[in-house]
Design a protein around this motif. Structure first.
Motif, PDB file in Angstrom:
ATOM      1  N   THR A  64       5.552   7.720  -0.568  1.00  0.00           N
ATOM      2  CA  THR A  64       4.583   8.023   0.494  1.00  0.00           C
ATOM      3  C   THR A  64       3.880   6.733   0.923  1.00  0.00           C
ATOM      4  O   THR A  64       3.885   5.738   0.191  1.00  0.00           O
ATOM      5  CB  THR A  64       3.487   9.008   0.011  1.00  0.00           C
ATOM      6  OG1 THR A  64       2.716   8.349  -1.015  1.00  0.00           O
ATOM      7  CG2 THR A  64       4.070  10.305  -0.532  1.00  0.00           C
ATOM      8  N   GLU A  65       3.244   6.783   2.082  1.00  0.00           N
ATOM      9  CA  GLU A  65       2.449   5.648   2.548  1.00  0.00           C
ATOM     10  C   GLU A  65       1.311   5.362   1.570  1.00  0.00           C
ATOM     11  O   GLU A  65       1.011   4.207   1.280  1.00  0.00           O
ATOM     12  CB  GLU A  65       1.886   5.923   3.952  1.00  0.00           C
ATOM     13  CG  GLU A  65       2.908   5.822   5.075  1.00  0.00           C
ATOM     14  CD  GLU A  65       3.745   7.085   5.287  1.00  0.00           C
ATOM     15  OE1 GLU A  65       3.538   8.101   4.581  1.00  0.00           O
ATOM     16  OE2 GLU A  65       4.635   7.046   6.166  1.00  0.00           O
ATOM     17  N   ASP A  66       0.673   6.418   1.048  1.00  0.00           N
ATOM     18  CA  ASP A  66      -0.433   6.245   0.097  1.00  0.00           C
ATOM     19  C   ASP A  66       0.015   5.507  -1.159  1.00  0.00           C
ATOM     20  O   ASP A  66      -0.726   4.690  -1.710  1.00  0.00           O
ATOM     21  CB  ASP A  66      -1.046   7.604  -0.289  1.00  0.00           C
ATOM     22  CG  ASP A  66      -1.880   8.194   0.840  1.00  0.00           C
ATOM     23  OD1 ASP A  66      -2.241   7.450   1.783  1.00  0.00           O
ATOM     24  OD2 ASP A  66      -2.172   9.401   0.791  1.00  0.00           O
ATOM     25  N   GLU A  67       1.235   5.807  -1.623  1.00  0.00           N
ATOM     26  CA  GLU A  67       1.785   5.128  -2.797  1.00  0.00           C
ATOM     27  C   GLU A  67       1.968   3.639  -2.513  1.00  0.00           C
ATOM     28  O   GLU A  67       1.663   2.789  -3.344  1.00  0.00           O
ATOM     29  CB  GLU A  67       3.142   5.751  -3.135  1.00  0.00           C
ATOM     30  CG  GLU A  67       3.377   5.984  -4.587  1.00  0.00           C
ATOM     31  CD  GLU A  67       4.716   6.682  -4.804  1.00  0.00           C
ATOM     32  OE1 GLU A  67       5.725   5.980  -4.937  1.00  0.00           O
ATOM     33  OE2 GLU A  67       4.718   7.931  -4.826  1.00  0.00           O
ATOM     34  N   ALA A  68       2.464   3.322  -1.327  1.00  0.00           N
ATOM     35  CA  ALA A  68       2.650   1.917  -0.938  1.00  0.00           C
ATOM     36  C   ALA A  68       1.302   1.202  -0.862  1.00  0.00           C
ATOM     37  O   ALA A  68       1.150   0.085  -1.363  1.00  0.00           O
ATOM     38  CB  ALA A  68       3.378   1.825   0.400  1.00  0.00           C
ATOM     39  N   ILE A  69       0.317   1.847  -0.260  1.00  0.00           N
ATOM     40  CA  ILE A  69      -1.017   1.258  -0.142  1.00  0.00           C
ATOM     41  C   ILE A  69      -1.621   1.021  -1.520  1.00  0.00           C
ATOM     42  O   ILE A  69      -2.187  -0.041  -1.787  1.00  0.00           O
ATOM     43  CB  ILE A  69      -1.935   2.146   0.730  1.00  0.00           C
ATOM     44  CG1 ILE A  69      -1.451   2.096   2.185  1.00  0.00           C
ATOM     45  CG2 ILE A  69      -3.393   1.712   0.624  1.00  0.00           C
ATOM     46  CD1 ILE A  69      -2.063   3.146   3.087  1.00  0.00           C
ATOM     47  N   ALA A  70      -1.486   1.985  -2.420  1.00  0.00           N
ATOM     48  CA  ALA A  70      -2.020   1.835  -3.779  1.00  0.00           C
ATOM     49  C   ALA A  70      -1.369   0.643  -4.483  1.00  0.00           C
ATOM     50  O   ALA A  70      -2.045  -0.143  -5.154  1.00  0.00           O
ATOM     51  CB  ALA A  70      -1.815   3.119  -4.584  1.00  0.00           C
ATOM     52  N   PHE A  71      -0.050   0.490  -4.305  1.00  0.00           N
ATOM     53  CA  PHE A  71       0.666  -0.636  -4.906  1.00  0.00           C
ATOM     54  C   PHE A  71       0.134  -1.963  -4.354  1.00  0.00           C
ATOM     55  O   PHE A  71      -0.136  -2.904  -5.100  1.00  0.00           O
ATOM     56  CB  PHE A  71       2.174  -0.518  -4.632  1.00  0.00           C
ATOM     57  CG  PHE A  71       2.941  -1.745  -5.050  1.00  0.00           C
ATOM     58  CD1 PHE A  71       3.367  -1.887  -6.362  1.00  0.00           C
ATOM     59  CD2 PHE A  71       3.214  -2.762  -4.141  1.00  0.00           C
ATOM     60  CE1 PHE A  71       4.057  -3.034  -6.755  1.00  0.00           C
ATOM     61  CE2 PHE A  71       3.894  -3.895  -4.520  1.00  0.00           C
ATOM     62  CZ  PHE A  71       4.319  -4.043  -5.837  1.00  0.00           C
ATOM     63  N   ILE A  72      -0.025  -2.031  -3.039  1.00  0.00           N
ATOM     64  CA  ILE A  72      -0.502  -3.260  -2.398  1.00  0.00           C
ATOM     65  C   ILE A  72      -1.927  -3.570  -2.853  1.00  0.00           C
ATOM     66  O   ILE A  72      -2.243  -4.708  -3.196  1.00  0.00           O
ATOM     67  CB  ILE A  72      -0.412  -3.145  -0.862  1.00  0.00           C
ATOM     68  CG1 ILE A  72       1.067  -3.064  -0.442  1.00  0.00           C
ATOM     69  CG2 ILE A  72      -1.113  -4.311  -0.176  1.00  0.00           C
ATOM     70  CD1 ILE A  72       1.284  -2.570   0.976  1.00  0.00           C
ATOM     71  N   GLU A  73      -2.786  -2.532  -2.889  1.00  0.00           N
ATOM     72  CA  GLU A  73      -4.170  -2.743  -3.328  1.00  0.00           C
ATOM     73  C   GLU A  73      -4.231  -3.284  -4.754  1.00  0.00           C
ATOM     74  O   GLU A  73      -5.065  -4.117  -5.079  1.00  0.00           O
ATOM     75  CB  GLU A  73      -4.971  -1.439  -3.225  1.00  0.00           C
ATOM     76  CG  GLU A  73      -5.321  -1.091  -1.793  1.00  0.00           C
ATOM     77  CD  GLU A  73      -6.070   0.227  -1.662  1.00  0.00           C
ATOM     78  OE1 GLU A  73      -6.066   1.043  -2.612  1.00  0.00           O
ATOM     79  OE2 GLU A  73      -6.660   0.453  -0.590  1.00  0.00           O
ATOM     80  N   LYS A  74      -3.333  -2.809  -5.604  1.00  0.00           N
ATOM     81  CA  LYS A  74      -3.336  -3.214  -7.015  1.00  0.00           C
ATOM     82  C   LYS A  74      -2.737  -4.609  -7.208  1.00  0.00           C
ATOM     83  O   LYS A  74      -3.153  -5.345  -8.092  1.00  0.00           O
ATOM     84  CB  LYS A  74      -2.540  -2.185  -7.829  1.00  0.00           C
ATOM     85  CG  LYS A  74      -2.474  -2.477  -9.304  1.00  0.00           C
ATOM     86  CD  LYS A  74      -1.791  -1.348 -10.048  1.00  0.00           C
ATOM     87  CE  LYS A  74      -1.789  -1.646 -11.533  1.00  0.00           C
ATOM     88  NZ  LYS A  74      -0.471  -1.691 -12.117  1.00  0.00           N
TER      89      LYS A  74
END
Length: 104
Positions: A64-74
């Protein structure tokens, strides 16, 4: 887990110094190490700023987009956040089967 088609656009900017693309390339290489993603960088100068638009495409484990964003944020470094001006993310999860007969 199946990989997903991944499309990410980032826009980075900083005060004009020139030669910004290699720095952006290095940030992306570090961030997406081990992912099957490729990118194209377009650099321009405007109003005293260096601007790099990064178009990223490929396969990733994100569902999901949220999963990608969480990865980038981390995982993104400090300079990534300092330069980032905007982004678009589209994730298209692979469905099992070929899709032609309606079974999975």
């Amino acid at each position: 887990m199946m990989n997903s088609e991944t499309y990410i656009d980032f826009c980075f900017a900083r005060k004009e110094e020139g030669n910004f693309s290699p720095e952006v390339d290095s940030m992306l290489r570090e961030l997406f190490s081990g992912k099957r993603l490729n990118w194209y960088l377009e650099e321009k100068q405007k109003d005293g700023a260096d601007i790099v638009v990064a178009e990223i495409k490929g396969m990733s484990p994100f569902q999901t987009e949220d999963e990608a964003i969480a990865f980038i944020e981390k995982n993104a470094g400090e300079s990534f956040w300092h330069y980032l001006q905007g982004y678009k993310i589209f994730i298209y999860p692979n469905k099992r089967g070929c899709g032609s007969c309606g079974t999975h």
